[in-house]
Every structure is written in C-alpha cells, then in structure tokens.
Design an enzyme around this catalytic site. Structure first.
Site, short mmCIF file in Angstrom:
data_model
loop_
_atom_site.label_atom_id
_atom_site.label_comp_id
_atom_site.label_asym_id
_atom_site.label_seq_id
_atom_site.Cartn_x
_atom_site.Cartn_y
_atom_site.Cartn_z
N LYS A 1 -59.82 19.33 -11.22
CA LYS A 1 -58.95 20.04 -12.17
C LYS A 1 -57.48 19.92 -11.78
CE LYS A 1 -62.07 22.74 -14.74
NZ LYS A 1 -62.38 23.90 -15.54
N LYS B 1 -68.73 13.56 -15.95
CA LYS B 1 -69.59 14.48 -16.69
C LYS B 1 -68.99 14.86 -18.04
CE LYS B 1 -68.34 19.20 -15.38
NZ LYS B 1 -68.51 20.08 -16.51
N LYS C 1 -66.58 20.37 -21.76
CA LYS C 1 -66.28 20.96 -23.06
C LYS C 1 -64.79 21.00 -23.38
CE LYS C 1 -67.22 25.57 -21.41
NZ LYS C 1 -66.06 25.80 -20.55
#
Ligand code: ATP
Ligand code: LTN
Length: 337
Positions: A116, A198, A201
C-alpha cells in the site's frame, strides 16, 4: 445450543472501492456458512478505510451499501451481528493499548504495508503503518476463536496472535487465541488484468475486478478482456499460466466443479470458451445477490436498524473485554458518578 456457548467468529472488510468476487470467495462465502455453527460478528471496518484518502460523502454511502451487500450475500442479521466499527469506540481504545505491546520491527515486516505504501506513495500515513494493530484489536475485543479471511491476511492474523500471546503472558490469560480460517479454493483470486497480483476491490483499473454489483454485460466484457497467455491449452498451472488458472479457480469456486473436471471439460477448446462459460457462472452466482441487494437498499430504515442492533450487542461485549484489559494493566477504574 444457546448462541453464547458457540465458538466466536469475527471478520471484517474495509469499505473502500467495490466489493468484489475476491472478497466474496476469500471471505464472505465462508462467513455465510459459518453462521450455522458459530456466534458470528461481521464488521464494516470504516476506521481502517481511513488509512487511504476517502471522499466523505462517498465513504458514507459505501458504508451502508456494504452492509446491504453483506445481507444480500446471505448474512442474516437475526443470527449474526453486523457492526460498523466506528460505532463501538472500544476498537480504537484497545488498539492504543495493543500498540504499546507491538514492536516497530514487527509492523515493518507487513507486506500489505509495503504494497500500500507503493500504491499510495504520497500518503504513507502512520495509520497505514499501525493498521494491523487495529485489526488485532477488532479480533481480540470479541474473544474470537476463528477469523475467516483470504490468504493475504494470514500475516496480520499471525501478528494478532503474537500480540495476544504477549499480553496473556505479561498480564495473565485474557485473550482467546484466534485461528485463521482460510478457504481451500478461492483464498487468493487474482486480478483479471495482471494475474500475478491479487484482485483488489479498490484497484483503479475496474477491468481487473468483478464487483458483486456488476451487471451481466459488464461481467461478459471484463471476462473477454481478461489476460491469459499466448498458448492454447486450458490447463491448471498457476506458475506458467496464471491467467487461465485464475479463471479455472473462479469457475470452480462458484460452480462447485473440481479443477480436474473443468480441465477435462475444456480439453481441446479455445480460451474464448473458458471465458464465456466463466462469465455465465459468475452472472448466475451474482444474480440472486443483486436482486436481494436492491430490495435491502430500498429501505434505509431497515439497514439503520440492523446497525443499531449490532452496535448495541457489540458494545456490551467490547466493554467487558476492555474493562478487563484496563484493570489488568493497572489503570484506575473511574469512580461511580
Ligand atoms: P482494498 O483493495 O480496498 O485494500 P481488498 O480487496 O484487498 O481491499 P480487504 O478489505 O482488504 O479487501 O479484504 C477483505 C477480505 O477479502 C479479507 O478477508 C481478504 O483476505 C479478502 N480478500 C481480498 N482480496 C482477495 C482476493 N483477491 N482473493 C481472496 N480473498 C481476498
Ligand atoms: N485487515 C483486513 C480487514 C480487517 C479484518 C479485521 C479482517 C480489519 N479488521 C478483523 C478480519 C478480522 C484487510 O485488509 N483485509
């Protein structure tokens, strides 16, 4: 058996981006199944979502929409407790105490923080770094026995266990040791555009994910664009053929067909056949969820009622744990007013 004697399950999802089939197959599908046998608490972790910059009005809308999507997926608010994290102040309070038992070196090793930080290079805030402590607080506050999550959360869960063990050792047995519950198929659904990472969302490229609320034509278009490889053979090989393996995994997890059965079914056929059939399997799985979602969203009062009921029950449980923690670490309880 009364609910209070059942093992406790706790899990949560951040209200960021669009709830997707990765979240469904890695986590929510198991939540639904575990309601039968466990005392379940499912959180919308809105405080966690603040670690990435949010637009306030959108965040507010998304929080309610996520509750409706939980219900639409089969979470029964009569049986399980659905909680908005910020409605129970003890999450943040326990996180503070636990932060004094967590080492910087432990947080430095977290791969989600590294990922992140790269994705949000202009906003590497302290909350992003201490995020796993808040997650540990979510879990330990309710004395959870099992935590159903996707494979990416394993490392955070191990940290929660380490923190719980450290507290118990220092101050005597207080927290239940939580066990991860990670599914066999669907634990790690990959991005449709980059099958080496991955499905996420809040990926900016919406073609990389299938949202639970994507309409049939959108699903078909995204599957048509899914990245595969330059060979022809439909075979399950995540190393050499990650795109094809991902489509087989999604198909299998939603249709219930085994991977070997699907390999036999698609033998000698074109990638377009795999894409088209997987799209239809997804559309059929999402259809009842979307129908229920529309019904639930039509009555905001019902949604608010679910949250009010959830907060009340969670607050009582959370207060019990936090009082115990404060007592054990030596804080003076407030005198009765
Ligand atoms: P974001 O992109 O907004 O950071 P995310 O898609 O990674 O979100 P989270 O809120 O971090 O979702 O995770 C919610 C749950 O879904 C967790 O249990 C996580 O393990 C699971 N999950 C997330 N992505 C996947 C995936 N690709 N495959 C399987 N499970 C997943
Ligand atoms: N960190 C998780 C979301 C999360 C969670 C939790 C999962 C926050 N609190 C408690 C399970 C239990 C994530 O990023 N997917």
């Amino acid at each position: 058996m009364s609910k209070s004697s059942l093992p406790v399950v706790l899990s949560g999802i951040q209200p960021s981006g669009h709830l997707c089939i990765g979240n469904y197959l890695g986590a929510i599908k198991n939540w639904v199944a575990m309601q039968e046998t466990h005392d379940c608490i499912f959180l919308v972790v809105d405080l966690h979502a603040l670690t990435v910059q949010q637009v306030p009005a959108e965040l507010r809308r998304r929080c309610l929409s996520f509750v409706a999507q939980y219900v639409a997926c089969g979470i029964d608010p009569e049986r399980s407790t659905i909680v908005m994290q910020s409605h129970v102040p003890q999450h943040a309070e326990l996180a503070w105490v636990l932060s004094t038992l967590t080492y910087m070196g432990e947080l430095n090793r977290m791969t989600q923080f590294k990922d992140k930080s790269q994705r949000h290079a202009s906003n590497i805030n302290a909350g992003l770094f201490t995020y796993p402590i808040l997650m540990a607080a979510d879990i330990l506050l309710y004395q959870a026995n099992a935590v159903p999550v996707g494979a990416d959360q394993k490392q955070h869960l191990e940290l929660a266990r380490d923190i719980a063990g450290r507290f118990n050792q220092r101050y005597s047995e207080t927290f239940t040791m939580p066990e991860p519950f990670i599914p066999g198929t669907g634990a790690r659904i990959m991005s449709l555009q980059d099958p080496s990472s991955k499905m996420s969302k809040s990926d900016e490229n919406l073609n990389s994910l299938i949202a639970l609320l994507d309409k049939p034509d959108v699903v078909r278009a995204k599957l048509r664009r899914a990245v595969t490889d330059s060979e022809k053979e439909i075979r399950f090989d995540p190393e050499k053929k990650p795109g094809v393996a991902n489509l087989l995994t999604i198909h299998s997890a939603l249709s219930g067909e085994s991977i070997p059965a699907l390999e036999a079914h698609f033998a000698g056929r074109l990638y377009s056949a795999l894409k088209e059939e997987t799209a239809e399997v997804i559309i059929e799985a999402l259809r009842p969820i979307q129908t229920r979602y529309d019904a639930v969203m039509a009555d905001k009062k019902v949604l608010e009622g679910i949250l009010a009921q959830g907060a009340e029950s969670a607050y009582r449980r959370a207060r019990r744990t936090l009082s115990k923690v404060y007592r054990k670490i030596g804080l003076v309880p407030p005198a009765a007013r």
